[in-house]
Enzyme design. Structure first.
Site, short mmCIF file in Angstrom:
data_model
loop_
_atom_site.label_atom_id
_atom_site.label_comp_id
_atom_site.label_asym_id
_atom_site.label_seq_id
_atom_site.Cartn_x
_atom_site.Cartn_y
_atom_site.Cartn_z
CD GLU A 1 4.55 36.95 -2.22
OE1 GLU A 1 5.79 37.20 -1.59
OE2 GLU A 1 3.72 36.84 -1.83
CD GLN B 1 -12.36 -3.32 -3.04
OE1 GLN B 1 -12.87 -2.62 -2.18
NE2 GLN B 1 -11.58 -3.21 -3.93
CE1 TYR C 1 -8.33 -3.70 5.08
CE2 TYR C 1 -8.93 -3.30 2.50
CZ TYR C 1 -8.51 -2.82 3.82
OH TYR C 1 -8.47 -1.40 4.02
#
Length: 675
Positions: free
Chosen positions: A413, A100, A172
């Site tokens: 737990e 890119q 951009y």
């Protein structure tokens, strides 16, 4: 392999053939500086070996005025050799890679790697990302941009990239010229669509002329700006038509929004999963002869193939999904979708870190970006017995990691269900995706053969009596009982203030709070905003009081802040009082004092006041201090075999809980060298 899967059909893109239809679009990681690095290479190679067919290496900058530290410069000839090693490695792993080519324009920093510089844009404006006043690019600047784009494309192909992607999206430079939100010029580069498309057309033509007809050249372009004063989907289809009339375009990689609505650029969990599906389908219908890359088009990761079968797009972009699970494509190929480790779209580990100038990681996969030093571990040669105390994210992940290496693991737990604080977090409006992590961890515990014991609370004596070689303390955190960490405190007379309800108690039964409440927030993080969003679902009016100068000052790194503020704005009962401390509380009223002016005010008619404070670590009764993962536990007997992880060390976020769990297993073993 899944028979007849369109995902694994090859696709011709210009002059090359991608081996399948699964891709990663460009995403900034900050692993490289000026040229591709070994770290960046290892990241992509790992995902290529996991079956991804196409990558776009992102944000290679085309011009000195756009260079940014920890990003690649496409215009530097000295980068060619490093980039060639990068592309050779990806090709060797069986994938293809585009590059890119971009210029941030108004979003660039005024302080570049080599010193101060002007920030260019089509018009003079205040940058929505940096607050810098830009310089309107003159014709000499524009000619320089065009030449450098062409040079960068030439060098990219010399470096072995399979093609180039010209970035015309995300707010951009080229997108800025296209958009009436940024372009207020009155010369030939502004005004109507013909003028606003002129620079993008000139760049496209110059690149095509420089690289020739045999090269693959495509664009990344917004399919919709999603702004009332911007370009809608129909106008952007016309933009694409004008660009295609200028020069051949070999693919369309779609995006949306810009820095004016950055949650479309970096969509997080409150956004719909298939947020760009309709605009993508319309662009494909208008361009049936050009491969279209489908971003934000799948209804779920598992529905990726449906994007192809329905004709929405020709490639399926699963970018963050493959940060989270680098073997995603291979799991598709082998029909093992029930093993996918899901991206939960919080943007904390990826974009959140990147926005702070840190290398990108991943909430659910802390090995991302560390492929070299966190290579796969070998099975345990001397399996050990481990007990994990606590069934939140840190405890569950630690149990899975140890069990997958062949250790015998038991998880204990104290409550009747697994998940810890994630059980509350998954109920926060817009954060339901956290449920994917809970479900994945519960699934992985079962698959790895972890013994799970619910509803049992262990104190120090019970832990000392455990028949185990190592014990992991992952007991999490809770609301503090006596201390406030905010500088100066949120309460003039000290914390806790009589008559307040702590956040955990409030969330356990919010309907009991009443219709009108105040929340005193001395935390300001995503934890605090999650509590408020949850309470707003139940109460009629909520007034937020905070000593900070703005609401939730520590929310924003993951680009969630605009969406958070939108959610607060639509609730008609939400009010805020910033830079304020609690001076008095009682009788259904709360008196505040402005920290800056000393002005006092009263909030009356309250049914409850909720105190939101940074959480405090929880340890089993009588256990005392337990070392964190910096101290490797001594396997055997006694307290030396104990190690604490996650919030039990220090209350932090999900990323830290998962990372602690993964790092613990590396502290106990030596990784296989990277191949």
């Amino acid at each position: 392999m899944t028979e007849g899967s369109l995902l694994f059909e090859p696709l011709r893109i210009g002059s090359f053939v991608a081996p399948n239809r699964i891709m990663q679009t460009a995403h900034s990681k900050q692993y490289s500086d000026r040229a591709e690095s070994e770290r960046e290479t290892a990241y992509y190679v790992r995902r290529a070996r996991g079956g991804c067919g196409l990558f776009v290496a992102g944000n290679h900058f085309v011009h000195p005025s756009g260079s940014i530290r920890n990003f690649e410069d496409a215009w530097r000839r000295e980068s060619v050799d490093a980039n060639r090693r990068f592309t050779d490695a990806i090709h060797g792993a069986g994938a293809r890679v585009l590059v890119q080519l971009n210029h941030h324009g108004a979003q660039a920093q005024a302080d570049g790697p080599d010193g101060p510089r002007p920030v260019f844009a089509p018009s003079r404006l205040i940058s929505p990302s940096t607050g810098i006043a830009t310089k309107e690019a003159d014709e000499a600047d524009i000619r320089s941009f065009v030449e450098y784009w062409a040079l960068s494309a030439e060098l990219a192909l010399e470096a072995g990239f399979d093609g180039v992607e010209i970035h015309m999206a995300h707010g951009y430079l080229l997108h800025q010229f296209l958009s009436p939100l940024y372009n207020a010029r009155t010369d030939g580069y502004g005004g109507d669509l013909e003028g606003r498309t002129r620079l993008p057309r000139e760049v496209l033509r110059a690149v095509r002329e420089r690289v020739g007809d045999d090269a693959t050249v495509g664009i990344r372009i917004v399919a919709d700006e999603f702004h009332p004063d911007g370009m809608d989907a129909a106008e952007l289809r016309e933009v694409v038509a004008r660009l295609r009339a200028e020069a051949r375009i070999d693919f369309l990689d779609l995006a949306a929004g810009g820095y004016h609505n950055v949650h479309y650029v970096f969509p997080s969990s409150p956004m719909p999963v298939a947020w760009l599906r309709d605009a993508t389908a319309a662009m494909k219908a208008a361009n049936p002869d050009v491969p279209v890359f489908g971003v934000g088009s799948a209804l779920s990761v598992e529905d990726a193939e449906e994007v192809l079968r329905s004709g929405v797009a020709d490639m399926v972009a699963l970018t963050r999904a493959q940060i989270a699970d680098p073997d995603l494509a291979e799991k598709f190929r082998m029909g093992r979708t029930d093993e996918i480790r899901h991206c939960i779209r919080l943007n904390q580990g990826c974009l959140g870190r990147g926005s702070r100038g840190l290398p990108v990681s991943c909430t659910v996969n802390p090995r991302a970006g560390r492929e070299q030093e966190r290579a796969p571990l070998p099975p345990a040669t001397n399996p050990e017995r481990w007990v994990v105390v606590g069934g939140g994210p840190a405890g569950m992940r630690a149990a899975v990691e140890f069990a997958e290496l062949g250790h015998a693991v038991r998880l204990v737990e104290r409550t009747a269900s697994l998940g810890g604080q994630l059980a509350l977090a998954r109920r926060v409006p817009g954060r339901e995706s956290i449920g994917l992590l809970v479900d994945d961890l519960v699934r992985d515990l079962a698959r790895a053969g972890v013994e799970v014991e619910l509803g049992r609370e262990l104190d120090a004596a019970a832990i000392d009596a455990l028949d185990a070689d190592g014990v992991v303390i992952a007991t999490g955190s809770t609301a503090p009982a006596t201390t406030s960490l905010h500088l100066g405190g949120a309460y003039v007379s000290g914390f806790p203030a009589n008559g307040t309800v702590d956040a955990f108690t409030a969330l356990a039964d919010p309907a009991r709070l009443g219709r009108r409440i105040a929340v005193v927030d001395a935390d300001g993080t995503a934890y605090a905003s999650g509590v408020v969003l949850s309470l707003l679902e139940v109460v009629g009016e909520l007034e937020l009081v905070t000593p900070a100068e703005q609401v939730f000052p520590h929310v924003g790194a993951g680009y969630d802040r605009p969406l958070l503020l939108e959610r607060l704005a639509v609730h008609r009962g939400f009010r805020r009082r910033t830079a304020s401390r609690v001076a008095a509380l009682g009788g259904g009223a709360l008196e505040t004092i402005d920290s800056l002016t000393g002005e006092r005010a009263t909030i009356g008619g309250l049914d409850a006041v909720v105190a939101l404070e940074p959480r405090a670590s929880v340890r089993p009764a009588g256990l005392g201090t337990v070392p964190g993962i910096g101290m490797v536990p001594q396997v055997g007997r006694g307290r030396g075999r104990l190690v604490a992880i996650g919030d039990a060390v220090s209350p932090r976020n999900i990323d830290a809980a998962i990372a602690d769990a993964v790092e613990l297993v590396y502290a106990r073993a030596t990784p296989v060298p990277a191949s």
